[in-house]
Write an enzyme that holds these catalytic residues in place. Sequence first.
Site: not given
Length: 539
Positions: A318, A510-512
Amino acid sequence: MVREFKLPDVGEGLTEAEIVSWLVEPGDTVAEDQPVAEVETDKAVVEVPAPVNGTVKEILAEEGEMVPVGTVIITFDVEGEVPEPEAEAEPEAEPAEPDGKEAADGEPAEPKDVEATSGRVFAAPSARRLARELGVSIEAVDGSGPGGRVTEADVREAAETSAGEEATEEAAADADSGLKSATRKVTDDADEDEPSTDTDGAEAAGAASETVESADRERTLAAPSTRKLAEEKGVDLDAVPTEQTQDGEPFVTDDQVREYAEAQQQAQAADAEAVSGGAEAPAGGPDIEAGGEDERIPYRGIRKTIGKQMERSKYTAPHVTHHDDVDVTRLVETRGRLKEKAEARDTKLTYMPFVVKAIVAALKEYPVLNSQLDEDNEEIVLKGEYNIGVATATDAGLMVPVIKGADRKGMLDIADEMRDLIEKARDRSIAREEMQGGTFSITNFGAIGGEYATPIINYPETAILGLGAIKDRPRVVEREAQGASDGANGEAVSKEVVPRKVMTLSLSIDHRVIDGAEAAQFVNTVKEYLENPELLLLE
């Protein structure tokens, strides 16, 4: 002694490659490990070396041809051995005529419908084998290879020409009869004794559409001429029906491509007739001029690999992009002072080495941006190396050479290595390992005038920094002045709007793995080093 050489797996799990160019010709003497061909893999163009010392006997694949791994592409007369003259070789047996009558020289006579050519035939062993399998007279085939040699593609074309004429005529006749009812109404001079044109348009369209039965394959073998024909006709080879195979893989011929393209056109015409209800175009209606022809470019090799990588990254990680800008006036001045000294050492000093060092310094403070997500083990891996990838535009697409161990290299070392890697990427001589192992990437879209973007992460990395163009922009700066006070600390200062050199930054994460706050703090640290480049001397 003749040695066959098969296309090796020059990549990781490569199944096929395109022959870009041959570096030798039949009759050339080669040494072991001497490059004989250039082939394109999914990463770059690589050279294929000769496996032996010897003389090139035959070249069995054409430039531009997609060749499966394991296919014989060239043969050699091994050095020190005396090759058996072709004239003394046993003649190839050709299929006998149905009545069993043989020619005067004792060989089976040629098929009656094929005119045999006179003279000695030069053909690759694989071409002769294929001719026997397809029932083609090798002597009747015109060779298009070096020195007029008959290639496998020539044999297939001859077989297609012989076997496909009847099928093509039948298909054309069926198509013509199937379209009569659908096209009658727009024909002004139709004979009165023809069948009625009151047939429902939808039925006509459905009848025509039924003839287009598309296949759904992931891989199809075809001769280069067939691939070119498919591109010209706008046909997807993987959709063309075929029952023919080669080496266990579906094989499509020219006639099958033409038949499929014609059936598609007929179905489209019938569908259009059904939609219009068979009505004639109104008199005096607007004239529609034909537009330009579409150009179809094969989606394969490096371009296809790039597409798959971008798709995987975008649909796996994401993405969130943090935008900011930085005053690099002092960086511009510093680089200007050092440029001549670097050139004296034969180094071209750009802004990128400064950016690389600033990023490494910031990554040390925020190591989560120098990481990968191990999904299988559910762990975030903070990388111990600082390997910085630099996205590079090439004729084949975007490549990302990697500067390994950037934290252990000086500014000029980074400049020299980056120049060499970029040159190799652009001339497509870069090795696969030189584009692997990255932990963080940079993309400089500002080189062509861009300011902000949303870079796609070079998966499995977790962050990428995009650099915009450096432009003059108005900025408020504080200067010491007499008679002025800010009222807070009693110091005499003045504020002015002046032009400054400003560069934009776009950080995708990467928002994870990375939070927005960490992304902003990382960018702020990069800005600090770029605004004050002398701080890089401490790194």
